[in-house]
Each structure stands twice: as structure tokens, then as C-alpha cells.
Design a protein around this motif. Structure first.
Motif, PDB file in Angstrom:
ATOM      1  N   VAL A   4       6.051  33.360  12.168  1.00  0.00           N
ATOM      2  CA  VAL A   4       5.708  33.181  10.958  1.00  0.00           C
ATOM      3  C   VAL A   4       6.854  33.687  10.163  1.00  0.00           C
ATOM      4  CG1 VAL A   4       4.242  34.047   9.241  1.00  0.00           C
ATOM      5  CG2 VAL A   4       3.385  33.553  11.463  1.00  0.00           C
ATOM      6  N   PRO A  22      -1.629  41.819  14.490  1.00  0.00           N
ATOM      7  CA  PRO A  22      -0.672  41.330  13.744  1.00  0.00           C
ATOM      8  C   PRO A  22      -1.410  40.666  12.451  1.00  0.00           C
ATOM      9  CG  PRO A  22      -1.205  39.857  15.695  1.00  0.00           C
ATOM     10  CD  PRO A  22      -1.888  41.184  15.679  1.00  0.00           C
ATOM     11  N   LYS A  30       4.256  40.433   6.714  1.00  0.00           N
ATOM     12  CA  LYS A  30       3.710  40.453   7.874  1.00  0.00           C
ATOM     13  C   LYS A  30       4.235  41.630   8.456  1.00  0.00           C
ATOM     14  CE  LYS A  30       7.167  38.528  10.985  1.00  0.00           C
ATOM     15  NZ  LYS A  30       7.350  37.236  11.809  1.00  0.00           N
ATOM     16  N   VAL A  36      -0.883  39.240   8.472  1.00  0.00           N
ATOM     17  CA  VAL A  36      -0.165  38.352   7.618  1.00  0.00           C
ATOM     18  C   VAL A  36      -0.782  38.415   6.071  1.00  0.00           C
ATOM     19  CG1 VAL A  36       0.859  36.169   6.950  1.00  0.00           C
ATOM     20  CG2 VAL A  36       0.624  36.951   9.178  1.00  0.00           C
ATOM     21  N   PHE A  60       2.987  35.114  15.845  1.00  0.00           N
ATOM     22  CA  PHE A  60       3.279  35.822  14.951  1.00  0.00           C
ATOM     23  C   PHE A  60       4.822  36.009  14.781  1.00  0.00           C
ATOM     24  CE2 PHE A  60       4.267  40.586  13.734  1.00  0.00           C
ATOM     25  CZ  PHE A  60       3.400  40.447  12.533  1.00  0.00           C
ATOM     26  N   CYS A  96      -3.424  37.083  12.508  1.00  0.00           N
ATOM     27  CA  CYS A  96      -2.678  36.285  12.985  1.00  0.00           C
ATOM     28  C   CYS A  96      -2.566  36.213  14.474  1.00  0.00           C
ATOM     29  CB  CYS A  96      -1.075  36.395  12.663  1.00  0.00           C
ATOM     30  SG  CYS A  96      -0.135  35.263  13.254  1.00  0.00           S
ATOM     31  N   ASP A  97      -2.660  35.135  15.337  1.00  0.00           N
ATOM     32  CA  ASP A  97      -2.526  35.196  16.711  1.00  0.00           C
ATOM     33  C   ASP A  97      -1.148  35.756  17.089  1.00  0.00           C
ATOM     34  OD1 ASP A  97      -3.015  34.409  19.346  1.00  0.00           O
ATOM     35  OD2 ASP A  97      -2.635  32.357  19.296  1.00  0.00           O
ATOM     36  N   ALA A  98      -1.226  36.438  18.221  1.00  0.00           N
ATOM     37  CA  ALA A  98       0.061  37.396  18.621  1.00  0.00           C
ATOM     38  C   ALA A  98       1.124  36.484  19.122  1.00  0.00           C
ATOM     39  CB  ALA A  98      -0.479  38.225  19.658  1.00  0.00           C
ATOM     40  N   LYS A 134       2.416  44.639  11.740  1.00  0.00           N
ATOM     41  CA  LYS A 134       1.408  44.848  12.886  1.00  0.00           C
ATOM     42  C   LYS A 134       0.822  46.407  12.425  1.00  0.00           C
ATOM     43  CE  LYS A 134       2.923  42.674  16.907  1.00  0.00           C
ATOM     44  NZ  LYS A 134       2.750  42.456  18.119  1.00  0.00           N
TER      45      LYS A 134
END
Length: 146
Positions: free
Chosen positions: A105, A82, A54, A84, A102, A97-99, A56
Motif C-alpha cells: 500500500v 495493519p 498507514k 490504513v 499491507f 488492511c490484509d497483512a 500497525k
């Protein structure tokens, strides 16, 4: 009336008009966001996946299909999102991914995730709960603790 009074009245009227315009634009954006959330919820699926990595990354550098980059507004293409990388079944996939979720995860672990298209909206651990990351203390909180 003096010039100062007239100038202040004009400024007041302009500010009132600006507030009214921003109010209606905010209501419109709120409705649009609610519709998008409903669409995400309607297309959601629960999938078991192994999280590989993962990070950013910029949208261009993340490895999304070209159509995803083309459909993104130009002012958002350079922003970091973000991302993944996960193994879903036999396939390696790059998912956004939803911030908010994140940080939760886990890397190199298997999870059950709710995905909608290429967007991860929720994550649950398969073998027990996920670890919540510790928030960093601010400068003044550290000083107060000493």
C-alpha cells in the motif's frame, strides 16, 4: 511388562489421541475460514481512494468505531493490526488492511482498492503498477554476498 514399557505405551496413546483431536479441530477451523472468505468476497466493492497514512496499531488506538472493538475477542484487542487511513470520496476513513498486502500500500497516492466493510483485501495502482517493497536480506545471505 516393565514399568517403563507401560509408561511409554500410555504416553504413546495420549499423543495419538491429541493428534486425532487436533486433526478434527483443524478441519473445523479450515471450514470456518473458507466460509469467512466467501462472505468477504460476496461483500467486496472496488473503490478509488487516496491513502493518507498507514501503520500497525492496536485495535483500541486505531480509531475504529466502538462496536468493532466490542465484537473483537478479548485476546485480540491488544494485538497490533495493519491500519490504513484513507480518503474515500469526501470522507476520511480508517480501514483495516490484509497483512499480506499491507507492505504494497503506497502512502500519499491514489489507488483502486477492493474493500469488504472496513477490510481492504486488494490494492491496485490507478496510474501504473504499485512498487513491491524490497525484502531485507538475512544475516547469512549478506555474508554470502560478500
Amino acid at each position: 511388562m516393565s514399568k517403563v514399557t507401560i509408561i511409554l505405551l500410555v504416553i504413546l496413546i495420549v499423543l495419538i489421541v491429541a493428534c486425532v483431536v487436533l486433526y478434527f479441530l483443524g478441519k473445523k477451523a479450515e471450514k470456518r475460514q473458507a466460509e469467512q472468505q466467501e462472505q468477504l468476497a460476496a461483500a467486496a466493492q472496488t473503490v478509488s481512494m487516496l491513502i493518507i497514512d498507514k501503520a500497525k496499531l492496536r485495535l483500541k488506538d486505531a480509531g475504529f468505531p466502538p462496536i468493532v472493538v466490542e465484537n473483537t475477542p478479548k485476546y485480540l484487542r491488544r494485538s497490533k493490526v495493519p491500519v490504513v487511513k484513507a480518503k474515500v470520496g469526501p470522507k476520511m476513513m480508517v480501514l483495516m488492511c490484509d497483512a499480506e498486502i499491507f507492505p504494497m500500500v503506497p502512502i500519499k497516492k491514489e489507488v483502486k482498492a477492493t474493500i469488504s466493510g472496513i477490510y481492504i483485501t486488494a490494492v491496485r495502482g490507478i496510474r501504473g503498477p504499485l512498487e513491491t517493497p524490497q525484502k531485507k536480506k538475512g544475516f547469512f545471505a549478506r555474508l554470502r554476498g560478500k
